[in-house]
Design a protein around this motif. Structure first.
Motif, PDB file in Angstrom:
ATOM      1  N   TRP A   1      16.191  21.201 -18.982  1.00  8.97           N
ATOM      2  CA  TRP A   1      14.973  21.579 -19.683  1.00  8.97           C
ATOM      3  C   TRP A   1      13.751  20.866 -19.114  1.00  8.97           C
ATOM      4  O   TRP A   1      12.636  21.367 -19.236  1.00  8.97           O
ATOM      5  CB  TRP A   1      15.085  21.266 -21.178  1.00  8.97           C
ATOM      6  CG  TRP A   1      15.879  22.297 -21.906  1.00  8.97           C
ATOM      7  CD1 TRP A   1      17.161  22.197 -22.322  1.00  8.97           C
ATOM      8  CD2 TRP A   1      15.439  23.596 -22.272  1.00  8.97           C
ATOM      9  NE1 TRP A   1      17.572  23.336 -22.935  1.00  8.97           N
ATOM     10  CE2 TRP A   1      16.513  24.236 -22.920  1.00  8.97           C
ATOM     11  CE3 TRP A   1      14.259  24.303 -22.122  1.00  8.97           C
ATOM     12  CZ2 TRP A   1      16.439  25.527 -23.420  1.00  8.97           C
ATOM     13  CZ3 TRP A   1      14.185  25.586 -22.624  1.00  8.97           C
ATOM     14  CH2 TRP A   1      15.252  26.193 -23.256  1.00  8.97           C
ATOM     15  N   ILE A   2      13.935  19.747 -18.493  1.00 12.92           N
ATOM     16  CA  ILE A   2      12.808  18.971 -17.962  1.00 12.92           C
ATOM     17  C   ILE A   2      12.047  19.757 -16.888  1.00 12.92           C
ATOM     18  O   ILE A   2      10.821  19.870 -16.968  1.00 12.92           O
ATOM     19  CB  ILE A   2      13.273  17.586 -17.464  1.00 12.92           C
ATOM     20  CG1 ILE A   2      13.725  16.751 -18.666  1.00 12.92           C
ATOM     21  CG2 ILE A   2      12.161  16.870 -16.710  1.00 12.92           C
ATOM     22  CD1 ILE A   2      14.355  15.433 -18.299  1.00 12.92           C
ATOM     23  N   PRO A   3      12.709  20.346 -15.876  1.00 12.30           N
ATOM     24  CA  PRO A   3      11.944  21.133 -14.886  1.00 12.30           C
ATOM     25  C   PRO A   3      11.262  22.360 -15.508  1.00 12.30           C
ATOM     26  O   PRO A   3      10.157  22.719 -15.122  1.00 12.30           O
ATOM     27  CB  PRO A   3      12.989  21.565 -13.862  1.00 12.30           C
ATOM     28  CG  PRO A   3      14.140  20.644 -14.045  1.00 12.30           C
ATOM     29  CD  PRO A   3      14.105  20.201 -15.474  1.00 12.30           C
ATOM     30  N   VAL A   4      11.887  22.986 -16.474  1.00 13.93           N
ATOM     31  CA  VAL A   4      11.297  24.145 -17.129  1.00 13.93           C
ATOM     32  C   VAL A   4      10.050  23.727 -17.894  1.00 13.93           C
ATOM     33  O   VAL A   4       8.987  24.368 -17.802  1.00 13.93           O
ATOM     34  CB  VAL A   4      12.327  24.824 -18.080  1.00 13.93           C
ATOM     35  CG1 VAL A   4      11.660  25.903 -18.915  1.00 13.93           C
ATOM     36  CG2 VAL A   4      13.486  25.382 -17.286  1.00 13.93           C
ATOM     37  N   LEU A   5      10.147  22.633 -18.645  1.00 13.42           N
ATOM     38  CA  LEU A   5       9.002  22.128 -19.390  1.00 13.42           C
ATOM     39  C   LEU A   5       7.888  21.698 -18.446  1.00 13.42           C
ATOM     40  O   LEU A   5       6.714  21.983 -18.680  1.00 13.42           O
ATOM     41  CB  LEU A   5       9.425  20.955 -20.286  1.00 13.42           C
ATOM     42  CG  LEU A   5       8.324  20.320 -21.117  1.00 13.42           C
ATOM     43  CD1 LEU A   5       7.752  21.345 -22.098  1.00 13.42           C
ATOM     44  CD2 LEU A   5       8.836  19.098 -21.841  1.00 13.42           C
ATOM     45  N   LEU A   6       8.241  21.045 -17.366  1.00 13.21           N
ATOM     46  CA  LEU A   6       7.250  20.603 -16.379  1.00 13.21           C
ATOM     47  C   LEU A   6       6.539  21.797 -15.740  1.00 13.21           C
ATOM     48  O   LEU A   6       5.318  21.792 -15.593  1.00 13.21           O
ATOM     49  CB  LEU A   6       7.920  19.731 -15.319  1.00 13.21           C
ATOM     50  CG  LEU A   6       7.021  18.996 -14.355  1.00 13.21           C
ATOM     51  CD1 LEU A   6       6.092  18.062 -15.107  1.00 13.21           C
ATOM     52  CD2 LEU A   6       7.846  18.213 -13.364  1.00 13.21           C
ATOM     53  N   ALA A   7       7.278  22.833 -15.378  1.00  8.54           N
ATOM     54  CA  ALA A   7       6.682  24.036 -14.790  1.00  8.54           C
ATOM     55  C   ALA A   7       5.752  24.722 -15.790  1.00  8.54           C
ATOM     56  O   ALA A   7       4.664  25.189 -15.425  1.00  8.54           O
ATOM     57  CB  ALA A   7       7.780  25.000 -14.342  1.00  8.54           C
ATOM     58  N   PHE A   8       6.156  24.764 -17.050  1.00  9.49           N
ATOM     59  CA  PHE A   8       5.321  25.355 -18.091  1.00  9.49           C
ATOM     60  C   PHE A   8       4.008  24.584 -18.246  1.00  9.49           C
ATOM     61  O   PHE A   8       2.933  25.172 -18.300  1.00  9.49           O
ATOM     62  CB  PHE A   8       6.091  25.395 -19.419  1.00  9.49           C
ATOM     63  CG  PHE A   8       5.260  25.878 -20.564  1.00  9.49           C
ATOM     64  CD1 PHE A   8       4.960  27.220 -20.706  1.00  9.49           C
ATOM     65  CD2 PHE A   8       4.762  24.980 -21.507  1.00  9.49           C
ATOM     66  CE1 PHE A   8       4.178  27.673 -21.758  1.00  9.49           C
ATOM     67  CE2 PHE A   8       3.976  25.422 -22.554  1.00  9.49           C
ATOM     68  CZ  PHE A   8       3.687  26.768 -22.690  1.00  9.49           C
ATOM     69  N   LEU A   9       4.078  23.268 -18.306  1.00 14.03           N
ATOM     70  CA  LEU A   9       2.877  22.447 -18.459  1.00 14.03           C
ATOM     71  C   LEU A   9       1.944  22.567 -17.258  1.00 14.03           C
ATOM     72  O   LEU A   9       0.723  22.621 -17.417  1.00 14.03           O
ATOM     73  CB  LEU A   9       3.266  20.985 -18.689  1.00 14.03           C
ATOM     74  CG  LEU A   9       3.922  20.688 -20.035  1.00 14.03           C
ATOM     75  CD1 LEU A   9       4.371  19.241 -20.102  1.00 14.03           C
ATOM     76  CD2 LEU A   9       2.999  21.037 -21.180  1.00 14.03           C
ATOM     77  N   ILE A  10       2.501  22.651 -16.067  1.00 15.16           N
ATOM     78  CA  ILE A  10       1.677  22.837 -14.863  1.00 15.16           C
ATOM     79  C   ILE A  10       0.989  24.203 -14.898  1.00 15.16           C
ATOM     80  O   ILE A  10      -0.188  24.330 -14.582  1.00 15.16           O
ATOM     81  CB  ILE A  10       2.524  22.661 -13.586  1.00 15.16           C
ATOM     82  CG1 ILE A  10       2.910  21.188 -13.426  1.00 15.16           C
ATOM     83  CG2 ILE A  10       1.776  23.156 -12.350  1.00 15.16           C
ATOM     84  CD1 ILE A  10       3.911  20.925 -12.323  1.00 15.16           C
TER      85      ILE A  10
END
Length: 135
Positions: free
Chosen positions: A6-15
């Motif tokens: 979930w961390i890469p997905v959340l990071l991509a969303f925030l970017i």
């Protein structure tokens, strides 16, 4: 899914959200560094077209909003979308609808008082600039 996926997905969303905000936000900000370069009046006198320029080192103008209060028209300008120095939708020429009661046109300065850029001569009815226009 595990917590680590979930961390890469959340990071991509925030970017993505951050990039979208940076792209859209400048288009809603008022430009208070806009000056009159030239103007013309329609044949029937119902519109004044203003040619503008910005003295700021970054950004362009995309829109103008004109509000009439009595004999005064106050113009506010807005920056372009697409980042700080984007030309996306940039314009420099805007048409202001004027009626017989309009006597003065002001540009928004962001402070308490706007700057007078055009006024109608009471005797002749012609629009003039109170200060010399840049060449």
């Amino acid at each position: 899914m595990g917590k680590k996926k979930w961390i890469p997905v959340l990071l991509a969303f925030l970017i993505g959200v951050s990039a979208g905000v940076l792209f859209v936000l400048p288009g809603f900000q008022k430009r208070t560094d806009v000056f009159l370069q030239d103007f013309s009046v329609s044949r029937d006198g119902s519109a004044v077209t203003v040619e503008t320029f910005s003295v700021g080192s970054m950004g362009y103008i995309r829109a103008m909003e004109a509000k009439q209060t009595g004999g005064e028209i106050h113009c506010s300008f807005y920056g372009t979308f697409g980042g700080l120095n984007s030309r996306f939708g940039a314009k420099s020429r805007f048409e202001i609808q004027v009626d017989d009661s309009a006597e003065r046109i002001y540009f928004d300065r962001g402070t308490g008082s706007d700057q007078l850029v055009l006024e109608r001569d009471a005797g002749t009815g012609l629009w003039t600039s109170p200060s010399p226009l840049p060449q």
